[in-house]
Design an enzyme around this catalytic site. Structure first.
Site: not given
Ligand code: NAP
Length: 321
Positions: A236, A284
């Site tokens: 993001r 995006h």
């Molecule tokens: P997820 O499974 O919820 O994983 C989030 C990761 O971030 C986890 O490892 C978490 O740590 C870590 N995290 C969260 N808050 C943190 C903090 N304050 N300090 C340190 N680490 C932190 O998310 P995901 O499914 O991989 O997706 C990630 C993001 O990608 C989504 O939220 C979305 O914004 C983005 N996205 C982008 C696109 C695009 O096309 N550009 C598409 C889909 C998603 P823990 O493991 O310790 O909980």
């Protein structure tokens, strides 16, 4: 069993495609748009499938048990559900399920690898050199000597780390809780983040946007990167301070950034990011939701709920992801 409500603010043609796709996979369910429910019928609904829902429409379904998001990012939806829960009994909170699709993770991993290779193999510089008809080979470290750090080790981060390791990069990662990964160094906690950045040639942001991560990658933090470091932001826009990024690129501290996400999308024509020679802009597209696989995941979640009264992993609303 009540009908399922589909609440979205997406383009009507795309909305219709989702409805068709979901109805094919859930032939015994009735899936309807919000305006097709009377007040009494709305009170019977336990599941909402949503894509950028209007919070007021969500409120008009008072007995929802869970909300299935069609997107992986829930930074807008999580606060809406939190607010909704303030009007509910604490023992009966509305649950939020985000899209967790292995296909989405594979697509993101593919994009991470493509743009890591783009940066590692100096493609932005060769494009500039071609414009100047300049024949000049540039030094290129081996993948083993190229330190890539992935911020966020969730579904998408983990899949990305795997492909980077397969490609022999020197991979580190950072997350809230420490991970035990073979072949990748794991950092956790804010205290360790500067240390992780000091050892990074290519930084990849896959952190969800939450109150804790908003503006996290600011100038003091990014300044820990070695001279010439590169950034890929695929989660993001608001996690990174783009004004600070521009300053670091202009000063030569950082050398290039690949940006797929922005606080305001589409990126406004007046943004200085567009014309910057050391920035690659993407609209995006690093990991679009695949309607076929996402519909199957949603259908399976609904089937499990109807058959066994179980929900998949739900979003921790206090953490916001
Ligand atoms: P997820 O499974 O919820 O994983 C989030 C990761 O971030 C986890 O490892 C978490 O740590 C870590 N995290 C969260 N808050 C943190 C903090 N304050 N300090 C340190 N680490 C932190 O998310 P995901 O499914 O991989 O997706 C990630 C993001 O990608 C989504 O939220 C979305 O914004 C983005 N996205 C982008 C696109 C695009 O096309 N550009 C598409 C889909 C998603 P823990 O493991 O310790 O909980």
């Amino acid at each position: 069993m009540g009908a399922i409500v589909f609440i979205s603010s997406i383009d009507p043609a795309e909305q219709q495609q989702w409805l068709t796709s979901l109805k094919l996979l859930l032939p015994t369910e009735t899936i309807l748009l919000p305006d097709m429910f009377s007040v009494a019928q709305a009170a019977e609904v336990d599941i909402a499938i949503v894509a950028n829902p209007d919070p007021n429409i969500l409120q008009s379904f008072p007995n929802l048990v869970w909300v299935q998001s069609l997107w992986a990012g829930v930074e807008t939806l999580a606060p809406i559900i939190r607010q909704h829960n303030q009007q509910r009994e604490a023992a009966n909170p509305l649950q939020l399920v985000k899209l967790q699709d292995p296909q989405l993770a594979d697509t993101m991993a593919e994009a991470v690898l493509a743009w890591t290779l783009y940066l590692h193999r100096n493609m932005p510089q060769y494009a500039l050199q071609q414009g100047q008809k300049l024949w000049r080979p540039l030094p290129c470290a081996r993948a083993q000597e190229t330190r890539v750090t992935v911020l966020g080790v969730g579904e998408l981060g983990l899949a990305s780390i795997k492909v980077l390791l397969q490609q022999h990069y020197d991979v580190s990662c950072w997350s809230r809780r420490k991970k035990s990964l073979t072949s990748a160094n794991s950092f956790s906690s804010l205290e360790q983040l500067p240390l992780a950045l000091e050892q990074t040639d290519i930084l990849i942001n896959l952190l969800p946007l939450t109150p804790e991560t908003k503006g996290l990658l600011n100038k003091p933090l990014l300044s820990n990167l070695p001279v010439g470091a590169k950034l890929i932001n695929f989660s993001r826009g608001a996690v990174v301070d783009y004004t600070a990024l521009l300053e670091l690129l202009d000063s030569g501290k950082m050398s290039h950034a690949v940006l797929d996400v922005f606080e305001q999308e589409p990126l406004t024509p007046s943004s200085p990011l567009w014309a910057h020679a050391q920035i690659s802009i993407l609209p995006h597209i690093s990991a679009p939701t695949n309607m076929a696989t996402a519909s199957q995941i949603v259908a399976d979640n609904i089937f499990q709920y109807r058959a066994h009264n179980t929900l998949p992993t739900t979003v921790d609303l206090s953490r916001g992801y």
